[in-house]
Design a protein around this motif. Structure first.
Motif, PDB file in Angstrom:
ATOM      1  N   MET A 184       0.849  -1.187   0.000  1.00  0.00           N
ATOM      2  CA  MET A 184       0.000   0.000   0.000  1.00  0.00           C
ATOM      3  C   MET A 184       0.886   1.239   0.000  1.00  0.00           C
ATOM      4  SD  MET A 184      -2.961  -1.174   2.690  1.00  0.00           S
ATOM      5  CE  MET A 184      -1.890  -0.985   4.112  1.00  0.00           C
ATOM      6  N   ASN A 185       0.786   2.021  -1.050  1.00  0.00           N
ATOM      7  CA  ASN A 185       1.550   3.262  -1.180  1.00  0.00           C
ATOM      8  C   ASN A 185       0.604   4.456  -1.213  1.00  0.00           C
ATOM      9  OD1 ASN A 185       3.934   1.709  -1.435  1.00  0.00           O
ATOM     10  ND2 ASN A 185       3.660   1.562  -3.660  1.00  0.00           N
ATOM     11  N   SER A 186       1.151   5.631  -0.992  1.00  0.00           N
ATOM     12  CA  SER A 186       0.373   6.875  -1.047  1.00  0.00           C
ATOM     13  C   SER A 186      -0.893   6.763  -0.211  1.00  0.00           C
ATOM     14  CB  SER A 186       0.020   7.215  -2.511  1.00  0.00           C
ATOM     15  OG  SER A 186       1.188   7.323  -3.290  1.00  0.00           O
ATOM     16  N   LEU A 187      -0.724   6.299   1.000  1.00  0.00           N
ATOM     17  CA  LEU A 187      -1.887   6.060   1.860  1.00  0.00           C
ATOM     18  C   LEU A 187      -2.619   7.356   2.197  1.00  0.00           C
ATOM     19  CD1 LEU A 187      -0.338   3.288   4.063  1.00  0.00           C
ATOM     20  CD2 LEU A 187      -2.508   3.090   2.848  1.00  0.00           C
ATOM     21  N   LYS A 188      -3.930   7.210   2.321  1.00  0.00           N
ATOM     22  CA  LYS A 188      -4.808   8.344   2.628  1.00  0.00           C
ATOM     23  C   LYS A 188      -5.578   8.049   3.922  1.00  0.00           C
ATOM     24  CE  LYS A 188      -5.636   9.022  -2.330  1.00  0.00           C
ATOM     25  NZ  LYS A 188      -6.677   9.118  -3.392  1.00  0.00           N
ATOM     26  N   PRO A 189      -6.041   9.081   4.591  1.00  0.00           N
ATOM     27  CA  PRO A 189      -6.828   8.848   5.811  1.00  0.00           C
ATOM     28  C   PRO A 189      -8.026   7.925   5.585  1.00  0.00           C
ATOM     29  CG  PRO A 189      -6.179  11.136   5.691  1.00  0.00           C
ATOM     30  CD  PRO A 189      -5.765  10.519   4.394  1.00  0.00           C
ATOM     31  N   GLU A 190      -8.607   7.983   4.403  1.00  0.00           N
ATOM     32  CA  GLU A 190      -9.766   7.129   4.127  1.00  0.00           C
ATOM     33  C   GLU A 190      -9.402   5.662   3.942  1.00  0.00           C
ATOM     34  OE1 GLU A 190      -8.887   9.943   2.546  1.00  0.00           O
ATOM     35  OE2 GLU A 190      -9.305   9.822   0.379  1.00  0.00           O
ATOM     36  N   ASP A 191      -8.115   5.347   3.947  1.00  0.00           N
ATOM     37  CA  ASP A 191      -7.687   3.937   3.917  1.00  0.00           C
ATOM     38  C   ASP A 191      -7.697   3.317   5.315  1.00  0.00           C
ATOM     39  OD1 ASP A 191      -5.242   4.924   1.511  1.00  0.00           O
ATOM     40  OD2 ASP A 191      -7.129   3.872   1.107  1.00  0.00           O
ATOM     41  N   THR A 192      -7.954   4.119   6.326  1.00  0.00           N
ATOM     42  CA  THR A 192      -7.987   3.617   7.700  1.00  0.00           C
ATOM     43  C   THR A 192      -9.089   2.577   7.858  1.00  0.00           C
ATOM     44  OG1 THR A 192      -7.092   5.664   8.620  1.00  0.00           O
ATOM     45  CG2 THR A 192      -8.376   4.253  10.099  1.00  0.00           C
ATOM     46  N   ALA A 193      -8.705   1.393   8.332  1.00  0.00           N
ATOM     47  CA  ALA A 193      -9.656   0.282   8.464  1.00  0.00           C
ATOM     48  C   ALA A 193      -8.919  -0.922   9.040  1.00  0.00           C
ATOM     49  CB  ALA A 193     -10.263  -0.094   7.115  1.00  0.00           C
ATOM     50  N   VAL A 194      -9.673  -1.948   9.391  1.00  0.00           N
ATOM     51  CA  VAL A 194      -9.092  -3.258   9.666  1.00  0.00           C
ATOM     52  C   VAL A 194      -9.075  -4.023   8.352  1.00  0.00           C
ATOM     53  CG1 VAL A 194      -9.261  -5.409  10.962  1.00  0.00           C
ATOM     54  CG2 VAL A 194      -9.948  -3.246  12.027  1.00  0.00           C
ATOM     55  N   TYR A 195      -7.924  -4.579   8.022  1.00  0.00           N
ATOM     56  CA  TYR A 195      -7.744  -5.274   6.755  1.00  0.00           C
ATOM     57  C   TYR A 195      -7.718  -6.791   7.005  1.00  0.00           C
ATOM     58  CZ  TYR A 195      -6.804  -0.954   4.256  1.00  0.00           C
ATOM     59  OH  TYR A 195      -6.925   0.284   3.675  1.00  0.00           O
ATOM     60  N   TYR A 196      -8.443  -7.510   6.168  1.00  0.00           N
ATOM     61  CA  TYR A 196      -8.595  -8.963   6.293  1.00  0.00           C
ATOM     62  C   TYR A 196      -8.226  -9.665   4.999  1.00  0.00           C
ATOM     63  CZ  TYR A 196     -11.758  -7.681  10.144  1.00  0.00           C
ATOM     64  OH  TYR A 196     -12.318  -7.165  11.287  1.00  0.00           O
ATOM     65  N   CYS A 197      -7.735 -10.882   5.130  1.00  0.00           N
ATOM     66  CA  CYS A 197      -7.601 -11.782   3.989  1.00  0.00           C
ATOM     67  C   CYS A 197      -8.893 -12.564   3.817  1.00  0.00           C
ATOM     68  CB  CYS A 197      -6.495 -12.817   4.222  1.00  0.00           C
ATOM     69  SG  CYS A 197      -4.873 -12.153   4.224  1.00  0.00           S
ATOM     70  N   GLY A 198      -9.209 -12.857   2.575  1.00  0.00           N
ATOM     71  CA  GLY A 198     -10.335 -13.723   2.278  1.00  0.00           C
ATOM     72  C   GLY A 198      -9.956 -14.693   1.179  1.00  0.00           C
ATOM     73  N   ALA A 199     -10.667 -15.802   1.103  1.00  0.00           N
ATOM     74  CA  ALA A 199     -10.344 -16.796   0.084  1.00  0.00           C
ATOM     75  C   ALA A 199     -11.591 -17.582  -0.301  1.00  0.00           C
ATOM     76  CB  ALA A 199      -9.263 -17.753   0.593  1.00  0.00           C
ATOM     77  N   VAL A 200     -11.568 -18.094  -1.506  1.00  0.00           N
ATOM     78  CA  VAL A 200     -12.619 -18.992  -1.958  1.00  0.00           C
ATOM     79  C   VAL A 200     -11.961 -20.088  -2.784  1.00  0.00           C
ATOM     80  CG1 VAL A 200     -13.128 -17.473  -3.934  1.00  0.00           C
ATOM     81  CG2 VAL A 200     -14.796 -19.193  -3.230  1.00  0.00           C
ATOM     82  N   ASN A 201     -12.330 -21.323  -2.538  1.00  0.00           N
ATOM     83  CA  ASN A 201     -11.733 -22.455  -3.240  1.00  0.00           C
ATOM     84  C   ASN A 201     -12.120 -22.425  -4.711  1.00  0.00           C
ATOM     85  OD1 ASN A 201     -11.513 -25.425  -4.163  1.00  0.00           O
ATOM     86  ND2 ASN A 201     -10.461 -25.390  -2.190  1.00  0.00           N
ATOM     87  N   ILE A 202     -11.170 -22.753  -5.561  1.00  0.00           N
ATOM     88  CA  ILE A 202     -11.426 -22.689  -6.999  1.00  0.00           C
ATOM     89  C   ILE A 202     -12.464 -23.703  -7.456  1.00  0.00           C
ATOM     90  CG2 ILE A 202      -9.160 -21.723  -7.489  1.00  0.00           C
ATOM     91  CD1 ILE A 202      -8.254 -24.487  -8.379  1.00  0.00           C
ATOM     92  N   THR A 203     -12.711 -24.741  -6.642  1.00  0.00           N
ATOM     93  CA  THR A 203     -13.758 -25.708  -6.997  1.00  0.00           C
ATOM     94  C   THR A 203     -15.142 -25.195  -6.622  1.00  0.00           C
ATOM     95  OG1 THR A 203     -13.559 -26.886  -4.894  1.00  0.00           O
ATOM     96  CG2 THR A 203     -12.158 -27.636  -6.705  1.00  0.00           C
TER      97      THR A 203
END
Length: 129
Positions: A82-101
């Motif tokens: 993450m570059n050039s961060l802005k105040p509106e980028d403030t948040a909790v960040y999560y990973c998510g995934a979905v199986n290709i099948t």
């Protein structure tokens, strides 16, 4: 069962950079479409960037040109630069995934959170001067 541990968040000034990491365990990420999502206080979770098992990437308009998603399959890790961060980028960040099948890439390419499952606690990103 796939599990994630997100890290790399912190407090940064506007214009600064952070690199988030998401280490997966329990399954190989080779068989998953993956993504980064965020949730700000009082707002719904939103998709930031997603990547297919074949490395096709999508980005939210708000982060295009500033954020880059990548993965290292050998390390079973997903990154978000993450570059050039802005105040509106403030948040909790999560990973998510979905199986290709479970879903083809076109079905989940929009990076909508309801298409993904989440197994981590997230990492807090705060952008403030």
């Amino acid at each position: 069962q796939l599990q994630f541990v997100e890290s790399g968040g912190g407090l940064v000034q506007p214009g600064g950079s952070l690199r988030l990491s998401c280490v997966a365990s329990g399954r190989s990420l080779d068989y998953y479409h993956i993504g980064w999502f965020r949730q700000a206080p009082g707002k719904e979770r939103e998709g930031v960037s997603c990547m297919s098992s074949g490395d096709t990437r999508t980005y939210a308009d708000s982060v295009t040109g500033r954020f880059t998603i990548s993965r290292e399959n050998v390390q079973n890790t997903v990154y978000l630069q993450m570059n050039s961060l802005k105040p509106e980028d403030t948040a909790v960040y999560y990973c998510g995934a979905v199986n290709i099948t479970a879903a083809s890439w076109p079905m989940v390419a929009s990076c909508a959170p309801y298409n993904y499952a989440f197994w981590g606690q997230g990492t807090q990103v705060s952008v403030s001067s």
